[in-house]
Design an enzyme around this catalytic site. Structure first.
Site, short mmCIF file in Angstrom:
data_model
loop_
_atom_site.label_atom_id
_atom_site.label_comp_id
_atom_site.label_asym_id
_atom_site.label_seq_id
_atom_site.Cartn_x
_atom_site.Cartn_y
_atom_site.Cartn_z
N ARG A 511 33.65 46.70 33.17
CA ARG A 511 32.32 46.94 33.95
C ARG A 511 32.84 46.89 35.62
O ARG A 511 33.60 46.19 35.88
CB ARG A 511 31.52 45.96 33.72
CG ARG A 511 30.69 46.12 32.53
CD ARG A 511 29.39 45.14 32.49
NE ARG A 511 29.82 43.55 32.78
CZ ARG A 511 29.18 42.56 33.32
NH1 ARG A 511 27.82 42.67 33.45
NH2 ARG A 511 29.56 41.41 33.47
N SER A 575 39.90 38.72 31.47
CA SER A 575 39.86 37.42 30.42
C SER A 575 40.90 37.22 29.41
O SER A 575 40.85 37.80 28.06
CB SER A 575 38.48 37.89 29.72
OG SER A 575 37.42 38.00 30.51
N ASP A 629 36.75 34.78 32.40
CA ASP A 629 35.33 35.05 32.19
C ASP A 629 34.94 33.51 32.02
O ASP A 629 33.86 33.27 32.24
CB ASP A 629 34.86 35.91 30.91
CG ASP A 629 35.84 35.53 29.70
OD1 ASP A 629 36.80 34.67 29.73
OD2 ASP A 629 35.50 35.92 28.67
#
Length: 889
Positions: A511, A575, A629
């Site tokens: 994203r 992450s 994350d």
């Protein structure tokens, strides 16, 4: 007595509402149709085997049977039986005499067959209304037919039989199951046709049973699966609801019976009463001069002189007329041919009404089954038994025809039971024995997933020790929990503001976000984002290809938002385990989650991103922070709740971060303040410290993964692996013949087919087993109701252990924070993200309960993160900017 279809449909509707009353806890006490739970939860699946005794009490004779069920590739049942009379002085004497007599008959049978030395389970068919709370229990509600033994009503007949059996010390037998003859009929037919889920008897008495959804049975605990309900439909109408269709003959017949005003539906249908109804009609017609020239005989005026067998004989297709003449002559009458034809007509009307009423009630049951299954069309089998159904020349044909007319949306097969009350009792016993054996094997397979409090305290202590090892300079290199410094020194204080770009890479999707943060009175965070896929060939290609793809996605987003020229600060949520020397330097320790891009491990991912931006040469960005994350989750929740100093991810992966005292972090210079530590706890147990809790299924999942021997704790707790653990268990149980009829389907052989989202769906409390079966069918697994219960049990064991292990790890974290600060009592908040925590129906509750139990001195609140990896990355960037500006000033 002639009933139109409209009347029958009305009777059907009335019976349906009586069924609902009987199933409801509050309405059952006043319901006349008792809808008794039988505790029979499963139908035969063809794998039953064993040697059983069956007793059959309820008709004119008592029968003892030996039933051998074998499953050597083909279903096979061998039976031998002996009938014993039921003298009036026994069935209407004392209860002790009745059960003593039954036991003597069993002893005689075993002696005759030379099987007294065998230990045999007994299935007891007891064809009277009983309340059951266990399969081997039955409290007699009331005697029916001609039985009236004293002191038996409202007592447990199984206990009475066991007491009598104990007096015969030369026999080693015990009652494993007590069933009604109707249930026996359904089970016998169910052995031959697995679609059979209804049993009907039309003989001396009449009754029906069927498989009802547990969620609809208020009288029994639990919502899982189905249970056979013995309707005891003979009492339908005892409350006056059938008065409009009862005739003067029905009323006279009832008054002359041994139980007036009871079993009124049965008295209009069953073989015990049909002959008597015909006799009463003939008497009235003769008195009115319509038959026999108005003459009556003593026999015709004597109760019981016309029996159902006579009615059947008189309705025979060819011999009917001559049979009628013979029967009437034996009754001392001199019938003309017209008399014989008229008598035949009376018999037809009475027996046809019986079949019609039986069909109306059966149609109500079939409609209920169809609606329970939410089907537009039902295909099912009804097991049938009873002398009237079997011996009357027209009865079966009439019944079938009327049922099909009343429920045209049900395709019904009628299957005649072969010794339902004997073989059926053995079948129930065989199914009970099979289920008992299966449950033992399933419990054994799942035993290692049950964690004791002692196990969990041990996990908490081991985790605490690994946290300490990871923080110390000397032991960090060998620690399984890497305790990576993040160089995030604070949580949001509300003064953050500005426009930031955030990137989020951590799974199969990537994203790009634009985040606008406002401070002051109108404090808010607004986000705009776009999702891009990362193809497998990029995930597992070269590092350069991966980062060029990321930059291509950023360019598309900047173009899309119309901000290609602006120089924005960027937070990069990455992450994967990274070692950080500064907030904008992150060296990849190792890929997880299916990524395998080459030339990345050991490299600084921020540099790789900067170089890819340079290669493209279209825009410039200020990369301020590389974040995990988990840290993003903590920061997002910290923006809402200043007490939040722990971030937990329980989704595809599993990880935790928390604010640690700088003085405890030996691997970073400085002793002042705090820093967020990314524990990377997924590697906990890689040194073997959890081996005593790992099962063979965990080992299989680990061996088949991309990184065998690594991330063992994550593989027991995270969404990426739980479905695969379930699949391994299902394969094992299927190999043992405990699931899916022992057939491993192609889809079950496929790794990854059982996604964790299916666990969440299957374990949902709102989901009926029918829907569980549909989910399994989508996966190509053709399951029975029993299979669905087992699959649900397996899913529950795996997810419960995951939540408990996660909770034990989190308890170690909160206890560490408490002791760091020398507090008697800690109040803190955990920010949580991840689909497993958010979507699974029980995971969050079990995790929270575990933390509370293992860390009683910590008051821990949990808040859900709203986009930790996007909003969180922007907030970290904003906090870093704020702190950097503050330190410059």
């Amino acid at each position: 007595m002639r009933l139109s279809d409209d009347v029958l449909l009305d009777v059907m509707t009335r019976f349906r509402s009586e069924m609902v009353k009987g199933l409801g806890r509050d309405t059952n006490p006043t319901a006349v149709v008792k809808m008794l739970p039988t505790l029979v939860r499963s139908l035969p699946d063809g794998s039953e085997k064993g040697d059983f005794l069956a007793l059959d009490l309820g008709g004119s004779k008592f029968r003892v049977l030996r039933v051998k069920v074998s499953e050597d590739g083909k279903q096979n049942v061998q039976m031998e039986s002996q009938f014993y009379p039921t003298p009036k002085e026994i069935i209407q004497g004392s209860g002790n005499d009745l059960f003593g007599y039954i036991t003597d008959c069993i002893a005689d049978f075993m002696e005759t067959k030379d099987i007294k030395h065998k230990k045999l389970p007994i299935g007891f068919t007891f064809s009277f209304p009983c309340k059951q709370s266990k399969l081997a229990e039955g409290v007699l509600i009331s005697w029916t037919k001609h039985f009236k033994a004293r002191g038996v009503q409202q007592t447990d007949v199984v206990q009475s039989l066991r007491k009598a059996l104990r007096k015969h010390q030369d026999m080693d037998v015990d009652v494993l199951a007590m069933v009604n003859d109707t249930v026996g009929t359904m089970m016998t037919c169910g052995y031959d046709d697995q679609r059979c889920e209804v049993g009907v008897i039309v003989g001396t008495g009449t009754n029906a049973c069927y498989m009802e959804e547990m969620s609809n049975i208020d009288l029994v605990e639990g919502d899982e699966g189905r249970m056979c309900i013995n309707t005891e439909w003979g009492a339908f109408g005892d409350d006056g609801s059938l008065e409009d269709i009862r005739t003067e003959f029905d009323k006279e017949n009832d008054l002359g019976s041994i139980n007036p005003r009871k079993q009124l539906f049965e008295k209009m249908i069953s073989g015990l009463y049909i002959g008597e109804l015909v006799r009463l009609i003939l008497v009235k017609m003769a008195r009115e001069g319509l038959l026999f020239n108005g003459k009556l005989s003593t026999a015709l005026c004597t109760k019981g002189k016309i029996e159902t067998k006579h009615v059947a004989a008189m309705e025979q297709y060819k011999e009917g007329l001559s049979n009628t003449k013979e029967i009437l002559t034996e009754l001392g009458l001199t019938p003309s041919e017209d008399d014989c034809i008229a008598v035949q007509h009376v018999c037809t009307i009475v027996s046809f009404r019986s079949a019609n009423l039986c069909a109306a009630a059966l149609a109500a049951i079939l409609t209920r089954l169809r609606e329970n299954k939410k089907l537009t069309r039902l295909r099912t089998t009804v097991g049938m038994d009873g002398m009237l159904y079997k011996t009357h020349p027209q009865y079966a044909k009439r019944l079938h025809k009327v049922v099909r007319r009343l429920v045209p949306n049900c395709d019904v097969r009628f299957l005649l039971s072969e010794s339902g009350s004997g073989k059926g009792a053995a079948m129930v016993t065989a199914v009970a024995a099979r289920l008992l054996s299966q449950h033992k094997q399933i419990d054994a397979a799942l035993a290692n997933f049950k964690l004791t409090k002692e196990n969990l305290i041990n996990v908490k202590n081991l985790m605490r020790a690994e946290l300490e090892r990871g923080l110390k300079k000397e032991t960090n290199p060998t620690s399984t929990v890497k305790m990576l410094p993040t160089f995030v020194y604070g949580t949001p204080d509300g003064t953050e503001k500005g426009k930031y770009l955030a990137l989020d890479l951590g799974g199969t999707n990537f994203r790009v976000l634009l985040v606008k943060i406002r401070s002051g009175r109108n404090r808010s965070v607004r986000m705009y984002n776009k999702i891009f896929a990362i193809p497998l060939e990029i995930m597992q290609g070269t590092g350069e290809e991966l980062f060029d793809h990321i930059v291509q996605c950023i360019a598309d987003f900047l173009e899309y938002m119309g901000i290609k020229g602006a120089r924005l600060s960027l937070g990069f949520t990455f992450s994967f385990p990274c070692r950080q020397a500064k907030i904008d330097k992150g060296t990849l320790v190792g890929w997880t989650k299916g990524f395998k891009a080459t030339d990345c491990e050991g490299e600084d991912v921020v540099d790789m991103l900067r170089e890819a931006i340079k290669r493209r040469n279209e825009f410039d960005l200020d990369i301020v922070a590389v974040v995990n994350d988990t840290v993003g989750t903590m920061m997002t929740c910290g923006y809402e709740d200043p007490n939040c100093e722990i971030g937990l991810i329980a989704g595809t992966g599993s990880n935790v971060c928390y604010m640690e005292e700088m003085k405890n972090i030996e691997i970073v210079e400085g002793d002042e303040g705090r820093m967020c530590i990314n524990t990377e706890w997924g590697g906990f147990g890689d040194n073997g410290c959890l081996d005593d809790l790992r099962t063979t299924y965990d080992e299989d999942v680990d061996e088949g993964s991309l990184n065998p021997g690594k991330q063992r704790y994550e593989k027991m707790t995270s969404g990426m692996y739980l479905g695969e653990i379930v699949r391994q268990i299902l394969i094992d149980l299927t190999k043992k013949g405990l699931l899916f009829r022992g057939q491993i389907s192609e889809s079950l052989r496929r790794r990854g087919i059982f996604e964790t989202k299916f666990l969440s769906q299957i374990e949902s409390d709102r989901l009926a087993l029918l829907q569980v079966r549909r989910i399994l069918q989508q996966l190509g697994l053709d399951s029975t109701c029993d299979d669905s219960i087992i699959v649900k049990q397996v899913c529950g064991s795996v997810s419960r252990r995951a939540a408990q292990l996660c909770g034990a790890g989190l308890a170690a974290i909160v206890e560490k924070i408490r002791t760091n600060r020398n507090l008697e009592h800690l109040k803190t908040t955990v920010g949580v993200d991840g689909t497993l925590y958010k979507l699974h129906p029980h995971f969050s509750r079990i995790l929270q309960e575990t933390v509370k139990e293992l860390a009683p001195q910590c008051d821990v609140s949990f808040i859900l993160s709203e986009d930790g990896s996007g909003k969180g990355a922007a907030l970290i960037t904003a906090v870093a900017k704020r702190m950097h500006t503050g330190s410059e000033n």
